[in-house]
Design a protein around this motif. Structure first.
Motif, mmCIF file in Angstrom:
data_model
loop_
_atom_site.group_PDB
_atom_site.id
_atom_site.type_symbol
_atom_site.label_atom_id
_atom_site.label_comp_id
_atom_site.label_asym_id
_atom_site.label_seq_id
_atom_site.Cartn_x
_atom_site.Cartn_y
_atom_site.Cartn_z
ATOM 1 N N ARG A 1 10.558 1.913 -15.465
ATOM 2 C CA ARG A 1 9.921 2.708 -14.412
ATOM 3 C C ARG A 1 8.712 1.957 -13.836
ATOM 4 O O ARG A 1 8.494 1.927 -12.615
ATOM 5 C CB ARG A 1 9.501 4.055 -14.996
ATOM 6 C CG ARG A 1 9.742 5.201 -14.029
ATOM 7 C CD ARG A 1 9.467 6.525 -14.693
ATOM 8 N NE ARG A 1 10.508 6.905 -15.620
ATOM 9 C CZ ARG A 1 10.279 7.298 -16.884
ATOM 10 N NH1 ARG A 1 9.054 7.334 -17.345
ATOM 11 N NH2 ARG A 1 11.291 7.616 -17.650
ATOM 12 N N ALA A 2 7.912 1.331 -14.741
ATOM 13 C CA ALA A 2 6.723 0.603 -14.289
ATOM 14 C C ALA A 2 7.114 -0.552 -13.369
ATOM 15 O O ALA A 2 6.509 -0.755 -12.297
ATOM 16 C CB ALA A 2 5.960 0.063 -15.509
ATOM 17 N N ILE A 3 8.162 -1.288 -13.815
ATOM 18 C CA ILE A 3 8.602 -2.423 -12.989
ATOM 19 C C ILE A 3 9.051 -1.944 -11.616
ATOM 20 O O ILE A 3 8.688 -2.510 -10.577
ATOM 21 C CB ILE A 3 9.747 -3.174 -13.709
ATOM 22 C CG1 ILE A 3 9.196 -3.900 -14.938
ATOM 23 C CG2 ILE A 3 10.423 -4.158 -12.776
ATOM 24 C CD1 ILE A 3 10.266 -4.476 -15.829
ATOM 25 N N ALA A 4 9.800 -0.835 -11.633
ATOM 26 C CA ALA A 4 10.296 -0.312 -10.354
ATOM 27 C C ALA A 4 9.126 0.078 -9.456
ATOM 28 O O ALA A 4 9.107 -0.234 -8.245
ATOM 29 C CB ALA A 4 11.189 0.895 -10.616
ATOM 30 N N GLN A 5 8.121 0.729 -10.062
ATOM 31 C CA GLN A 5 6.968 1.181 -9.276
ATOM 32 C C GLN A 5 6.238 -0.022 -8.654
ATOM 33 O O GLN A 5 5.898 -0.012 -7.460
ATOM 34 C CB GLN A 5 6.014 1.953 -10.198
ATOM 35 C CG GLN A 5 4.900 2.678 -9.482
ATOM 36 C CD GLN A 5 5.465 3.733 -8.525
ATOM 37 O OE1 GLN A 5 6.374 4.468 -8.871
ATOM 38 N NE2 GLN A 5 4.982 3.743 -7.286
ATOM 39 N N GLU A 6 6.051 -1.039 -9.513
ATOM 40 C CA GLU A 6 5.343 -2.243 -9.069
ATOM 41 C C GLU A 6 6.071 -2.873 -7.875
ATOM 42 O O GLU A 6 5.469 -3.190 -6.828
ATOM 43 C CB GLU A 6 5.320 -3.240 -10.222
ATOM 44 C CG GLU A 6 4.145 -4.174 -10.244
ATOM 45 C CD GLU A 6 4.184 -4.983 -11.527
ATOM 46 O OE1 GLU A 6 4.435 -6.189 -11.448
ATOM 47 O OE2 GLU A 6 4.004 -4.373 -12.611
ATOM 48 N N THR A 7 7.394 -3.000 -8.054
ATOM 49 C CA THR A 7 8.207 -3.597 -7.000
ATOM 50 C C THR A 7 8.080 -2.798 -5.717
ATOM 51 O O THR A 7 7.889 -3.345 -4.619
ATOM 52 C CB THR A 7 9.675 -3.638 -7.435
ATOM 53 O OG1 THR A 7 9.739 -4.116 -8.766
ATOM 54 C CG2 THR A 7 10.489 -4.526 -6.536
ATOM 55 N N ARG A 8 8.149 -1.455 -5.906
ATOM 56 C CA ARG A 8 8.067 -0.600 -4.730
ATOM 57 C C ARG A 8 6.724 -0.803 -4.024
ATOM 58 O O ARG A 8 6.657 -0.944 -2.807
ATOM 59 C CB ARG A 8 8.240 0.856 -5.150
ATOM 60 C CG ARG A 8 8.930 1.688 -4.092
ATOM 61 C CD ARG A 8 9.207 3.084 -4.592
ATOM 62 N NE ARG A 8 10.099 3.105 -5.737
ATOM 63 C CZ ARG A 8 9.833 3.739 -6.887
ATOM 64 N NH1 ARG A 8 8.707 4.398 -7.029
ATOM 65 N NH2 ARG A 8 10.702 3.709 -7.867
ATOM 66 N N ASN A 9 5.638 -0.850 -4.842
ATOM 67 C CA ASN A 9 4.296 -1.025 -4.254
ATOM 68 C C ASN A 9 4.204 -2.326 -3.464
ATOM 69 O O ASN A 9 3.747 -2.339 -2.317
ATOM 70 C CB ASN A 9 3.251 -1.024 -5.365
ATOM 71 C CG ASN A 9 3.040 0.389 -5.915
ATOM 72 O OD1 ASN A 9 3.494 1.358 -5.294
ATOM 73 N ND2 ASN A 9 2.386 0.485 -7.037
ATOM 74 N N SER A 10 4.645 -3.413 -4.134
ATOM 75 C CA SER A 10 4.486 -4.720 -3.456
ATOM 76 C C SER A 10 5.326 -4.767 -2.182
ATOM 77 O O SER A 10 4.877 -5.266 -1.148
ATOM 78 C CB SER A 10 4.870 -5.855 -4.410
ATOM 79 O OG SER A 10 6.251 -5.840 -4.624
ATOM 80 N N LEU A 11 6.508 -4.163 -2.288
ATOM 81 C CA LEU A 11 7.381 -4.157 -1.102
ATOM 82 C C LEU A 11 6.727 -3.382 0.022
ATOM 83 O O LEU A 11 6.712 -3.816 1.186
ATOM 84 C CB LEU A 11 8.731 -3.540 -1.452
ATOM 85 C CG LEU A 11 9.729 -4.484 -2.134
ATOM 86 C CD1 LEU A 11 11.010 -3.740 -2.456
ATOM 87 C CD2 LEU A 11 10.035 -5.666 -1.230
ATOM 88 N N SER A 12 6.139 -2.225 -0.313
ATOM 89 C CA SER A 12 5.565 -1.406 0.761
ATOM 90 C C SER A 12 4.339 -2.096 1.353
ATOM 91 O O SER A 12 4.111 -2.023 2.570
ATOM 92 C CB SER A 12 5.224 -0.010 0.241
ATOM 93 O OG SER A 12 4.110 -0.072 -0.613
ATOM 94 N N GLN A 13 3.576 -2.820 0.484
ATOM 95 C CA GLN A 13 2.428 -3.564 1.039
ATOM 96 C C GLN A 13 2.916 -4.596 2.046
ATOM 97 O O GLN A 13 2.382 -4.730 3.166
ATOM 98 C CB GLN A 13 1.673 -4.250 -0.090
ATOM 99 C CG GLN A 13 0.594 -3.362 -0.704
ATOM 100 C CD GLN A 13 0.053 -3.936 -1.984
ATOM 101 O OE1 GLN A 13 0.370 -5.098 -2.301
ATOM 102 N NE2 GLN A 13 -0.751 -3.173 -2.678
ATOM 103 N N GLU A 14 3.948 -5.301 1.640
ATOM 104 C CA GLU A 14 4.490 -6.359 2.498
ATOM 105 C C GLU A 14 4.932 -5.783 3.849
ATOM 106 O O GLU A 14 4.578 -6.289 4.932
ATOM 107 C CB GLU A 14 5.696 -6.989 1.805
ATOM 108 C CG GLU A 14 5.842 -8.472 2.015
ATOM 109 C CD GLU A 14 6.888 -9.010 1.054
ATOM 110 O OE1 GLU A 14 7.985 -9.346 1.508
ATOM 111 O OE2 GLU A 14 6.607 -9.063 -0.167
#
Lengths: 251, 187
Positions: free
Chosen positions: B104-117
């Motif tokens: 879940r943490a990895i998914a959240q992190e990925t989602r965050n970085s993607l949305s920042q990008e």
């Protein structure tokens, strides 16, 4: 129509080997003695030969032996309470002996040893003697408390003690007569009902109703098997109850 | 108890009663057989009691005790194994939960970085678009001002032509300008 049936003949002792006389009594090895030893052999076969393997998972015969053991053990425990384990060999032997003799007596043409009152009386006397001897050995004169129930008002005491003594004396008699009379009466009834069948068949037209006594003798046979088992159980249970007096006299 | 004499009836062929030697007595009460019966009973029952007491009953008791011990041991073993299995189950559950949390943490992190990008990209795009819009608006404004300037020229030429046709003489540029200015202010 004089058809003679002798329902008493089956109880006659037939000497097989004679060992001479003691005081005018012939000491013969009769068929009765043969049945007694046969019963001992059958019981030994069941409880000794069948358990020789001492298997944890029992075979058929071993589980029958265990079943009898646990059945008699629990009967004795319930009737005589704690300390009654010492009488287990006696009660187990009595029960198996009476049961096997009764059952052997149900075999056609076989002889019912327990139809002789001297045999049942000797067994009953053995129980009462054990009660008296063990009672005095374990409790001394305290065993006499068995005749003095607790919580009886003093003026009633002489009567109660007299009744208790009479009931104690009548125990071996009732024990012996109950077994003897049940086996004797059952075998006589069986013989008479069965005897009606050929008698009716020989009586011409009356032969039509001969299935009636035939059905009746089948029913009586079933009843006698029940009685044979039940009387052995009653004998063992009553013996256990009497032995509980020897164990715990102040009841 | 005495039995009548037997085998006397003439038609006695139905139930064969062999000649009896008990002489009409009742066998269980014939006291002359008692001693022999007691002796054999004592021997047989004594033998039975001895066998039961010394061999059969101790053996059966032993078998039952063995079985009880065996059963309780097996039960203990089973309890132990059950506890072990439960512990293993709990450990598995725990590691499963851990893994799920990590995922879940990895998914959240990925989602965050993607949305920042994507945010950054969107902002850049918006800036570019805004610049283009401003550009276009400036062009439109200059074009329309130019167009409006041309309108005055066309109007003065048209007015000169109309006046020339009506009066036959060409109006001078100064009075034309004055008239146009007047019209423009009247609007």
């Amino acid at each position: 129509m004089a058809v003679k049936m002798d329902p008493i003949h089956q109880f006659e002792l037939k000497p097989l080997v004679s060992f001479g006389h003691i005081g005018g009594q012939e000491i013969a090895f009769t068929q009765s003695a043969l049945y007694m030893f046969a019963a001992v052999g059958i019981i030994a076969l069941l409880t000794i030969v069948a358990t020789a393997n001492r298997s944890v998972v029992p075979g058929r015969m071993q589980s029958v032996a265990e079943m009898f053991y646990e059945f008699i053990g629990s009967t004795l425990r319930q009737s005589a309470g704690h300390g009654s384990e010492r009488f287990m060999p006696l009660i187990f032997s009595l029960f198996m002996f009476v049961l096997v003799l009764n059952m052997l007596g149900m075999v056609p043409y076989a002889f019912a040893v327990t139809s002789h009152i001297i045999v049942t009386f000797a067994l009953a006397l053995l129980v009462i003697t054990t009660v008296i001897v063990y009672g005095f050995m374990a409790h001394g004169t305290g065993f006499l408390k068995v005749f003095v129930p607790s919580g009886v008002p003093g003026w009633l005491m002489p009567m109660i003690v007299a009744i208790e003594i009479v009931s104690f004396i009548s125990r071996p008699i009732s024990l012996a007569v109950r077994l003897f009379a049940n086996v004797l009466a059952g075998h006589i009834a069986l013989k008479i009902f069965a005897g009606f069948v050929p008698a009716l068949l020989a009586a011409g037209a009356w032969g039509v109703i001969s299935p009636l006594p035939l059905a009746l003798s089948v029913a009586v046979t079933a009843l006698e098997f029940l009685v044979a088992g039940l009387q052995a159980y009653v004998f063992a249970t009553l013996a256990s109850i009497y032995l509980s007096d020897a164990l715990h006299p102040g009841h | 108890m005495a039995q009548p004499a037997q085998n006397t009836a003439p038609n006695d062929a139905i139930v064969q009663v062999p000649p009896s030697e008990h002489g009409g007595g009742f066998p269980p009460f014939e006291s002359h057989t008692f001693l022999a019966q007691l002796i054999w009973l004592a021997l047989a029952f004594g033998l039975l009691y001895y066998l039961m007491d010394k061999v059969a009953l101790p053996r059966i008791q032993g078998i039952l005790n063995d079985r009880a011990n065996r059963l309780s041991k097996d039960l203990d073993e089973a309890h132990r194994m059950k506890a072990e299995a439960e512990a293993a189950g709990a450990a598995y559950e725990k590691s499963l939960n851990d893994a799920q949390g990590k995922a879940r943490a990895i998914a959240q992190e990925t989602r965050n970085s993607l949305s920042q990008e994507t945010d950054a990209k969107r902002k850049a795009l918006e800036g570019e678009l805004n610049a283009r819009i401003a550009d276009s608006e400036a062009t439109i404004r200059s074009r329309s001002a130019e167009a409006m300037g041309n309108v005055r020229g066309i109007a003065s030429e048209t007015a000169a032509a109309i006046v020339e046709r009506l009066t036959g003489q060409t109006p001078d540029q100064a009075s034309l300008d004055r008239a146009l200015d007047k019209a423009a202010t009247a609007h």
